[in-house]
Every structure is written in structure tokens, then in C-alpha cells.
Design a protein around this motif. Sequence first.
Motif, short mmCIF file in Angstrom:
data_model
loop_
_atom_site.label_atom_id
_atom_site.label_comp_id
_atom_site.label_asym_id
_atom_site.label_seq_id
_atom_site.Cartn_x
_atom_site.Cartn_y
_atom_site.Cartn_z
N SER A 141 0.85 -1.19 0.00
CA SER A 141 0.00 0.00 0.00
C SER A 141 0.89 1.24 0.00
N VAL A 142 0.33 2.35 -0.43
CA VAL A 142 1.06 3.61 -0.41
C VAL A 142 1.49 3.94 1.02
N LYS A 143 0.60 3.70 1.96
CA LYS A 143 0.92 3.97 3.38
C LYS A 143 2.10 3.13 3.84
N GLU A 144 2.12 1.87 3.49
CA GLU A 144 3.23 0.98 3.86
C GLU A 144 4.54 1.44 3.22
N LEU A 145 4.45 1.87 1.97
CA LEU A 145 5.64 2.36 1.28
C LEU A 145 6.18 3.61 1.97
N LEU A 146 5.29 4.50 2.35
CA LEU A 146 5.71 5.70 3.08
C LEU A 146 6.46 5.34 4.35
N GLU A 147 5.97 4.35 5.07
CA GLU A 147 6.60 3.92 6.32
C GLU A 147 7.98 3.31 6.06
N LEU A 148 8.08 2.47 5.03
CA LEU A 148 9.36 1.85 4.70
C LEU A 148 10.41 2.89 4.31
N LEU A 149 9.99 3.87 3.52
CA LEU A 149 10.92 4.89 3.04
C LEU A 149 11.19 5.97 4.08
N GLY A 150 10.28 6.12 5.04
CA GLY A 150 10.44 7.15 6.05
C GLY A 150 10.31 8.55 5.48
N VAL A 151 9.40 8.71 4.51
CA VAL A 151 9.18 10.02 3.89
C VAL A 151 7.72 10.42 4.02
N SER A 152 7.46 11.68 3.71
CA SER A 152 6.08 12.18 3.75
C SER A 152 5.36 11.82 2.44
N LYS A 153 4.06 11.90 2.49
CA LYS A 153 3.25 11.65 1.30
C LYS A 153 3.63 12.65 0.20
N GLN A 154 3.88 13.88 0.60
CA GLN A 154 4.27 14.92 -0.35
C GLN A 154 5.59 14.58 -1.04
N ALA A 155 6.55 14.06 -0.28
CA ALA A 155 7.86 13.71 -0.85
C ALA A 155 7.76 12.52 -1.81
N LEU A 156 6.82 11.64 -1.58
CA LEU A 156 6.65 10.45 -2.43
C LEU A 156 5.85 10.75 -3.69
N ASN A 157 4.99 11.75 -3.64
CA ASN A 157 4.03 12.00 -4.70
C ASN A 157 4.66 12.12 -6.09
N ILE A 158 5.61 13.00 -6.27
CA ILE A 158 6.17 13.24 -7.61
C ILE A 158 6.93 12.02 -8.15
N PRO A 159 7.88 11.44 -7.39
CA PRO A 159 8.58 10.28 -7.96
C PRO A 159 7.67 9.09 -8.23
N LEU A 160 6.69 8.86 -7.39
CA LEU A 160 5.77 7.75 -7.64
C LEU A 160 4.94 8.01 -8.89
N ARG A 161 4.48 9.23 -9.04
CA ARG A 161 3.71 9.59 -10.24
C ARG A 161 4.57 9.43 -11.50
N GLN A 162 5.85 9.81 -11.43
CA GLN A 162 6.75 9.66 -12.58
C GLN A 162 6.87 8.19 -12.96
N LEU A 163 7.02 7.33 -11.97
CA LEU A 163 7.14 5.89 -12.25
C LEU A 163 5.85 5.35 -12.87
N GLN A 164 4.72 5.87 -12.45
CA GLN A 164 3.45 5.44 -13.03
C GLN A 164 3.33 5.95 -14.48
N GLU A 165 3.73 7.19 -14.71
CA GLU A 165 3.65 7.76 -16.06
C GLU A 165 4.60 7.04 -17.02
N MET A 166 5.69 6.50 -16.50
CA MET A 166 6.65 5.76 -17.31
C MET A 166 6.24 4.29 -17.46
N HIS A 167 5.11 3.93 -16.90
CA HIS A 167 4.57 2.56 -16.97
C HIS A 167 5.50 1.54 -16.31
#
Length: 142
Positions: free
Chosen positions: A55-81
Motif C-alpha cells: 500500500s502507499v501507506k506501507e511504502l511511506l513507512e518503509l521509506l520514512g518520507v512524507s506523502k508529499q515527498a513520495l508524490n512526484i517520484p511515484l507519479r513519474q514511475l506510473q507515467e513511465m509505466h
Amino acid sequence: MLDLKNPTAQQEAMEAFFFGYQAFTAKADEMLERRGLSRVHQRIVFFIARYPALSVKELLELLGVSKQALNIPLRQLQEMHLVNSVASETDKRKRLLELTEEGLRFEQSLRREQVKLLQRAFGEAGEEAVAGWLAVNQALSG
């Protein structure tokens, strides 16, 4: 055992760590850069590969980052398929992350290069040193 009260020993230990990490990340950094990505992208695909249906929440916990910090790189990975986000079957509000086929190949290629380096270093260092290395890294992260 290094005497970490001694400044020279402190510098030697830290220098070994810095250069080891630099060697560990160098090839992966090149591969990431060719796609316009960075280490944060590698950490994301690494943990999604390690924990399928994360889950996104679990990923946030593993990485130790905020939702805001994860938003752009995760979206980039999704846009790159490379990453898909799908609704959980049990809770449609919960988003689960998975690697696409291309994302899986990409993560494996990054990991393969780093595993080669670890295999060489572990082979040279020996079993006792590897056990110590694992213990030190687990202590640092814990």
C-alpha cells in the motif's frame, strides 16, 4: 575493533563507508540517470518488488518520507509505466502498488548490478566479515 574515540579511526571508518556506498550506487545511478530518475525511484521500485501489493501507506513507512515527498517520484514511475496503482479488493479506498512487466525488468537490472558487486565483495571478505557487515547495517538501521 576500531577505536572510534580516535579521530583518525573515525575518519577511516566513515571514509570506507562513503566509498563503499559510492561504489554500490555508481552503476545503478548511471542506469537511473539514463531514464531521468534518481535513487528515490530505485528505492520505490525496490520495495514494491520486495513487497508485492504494497500500500502507499506501507511504502511511506518503509521509506520514512512524507506523502508529499513520495508524490512526484511515484507519479513519474506510473507515467513511465513502471508502476501500477490498483484498488484493494477488500477496501476500494486503499491503493496497492505493483510493478509492471517493464518495471520488474528495470528493478531486476538495477538489483543485478548491485548483487554482482556484493558477491565480489562478500567473496573477498569472507563469511565472518559478511556476518559482521550485516550486523552493522542492521544496527545502523534499527
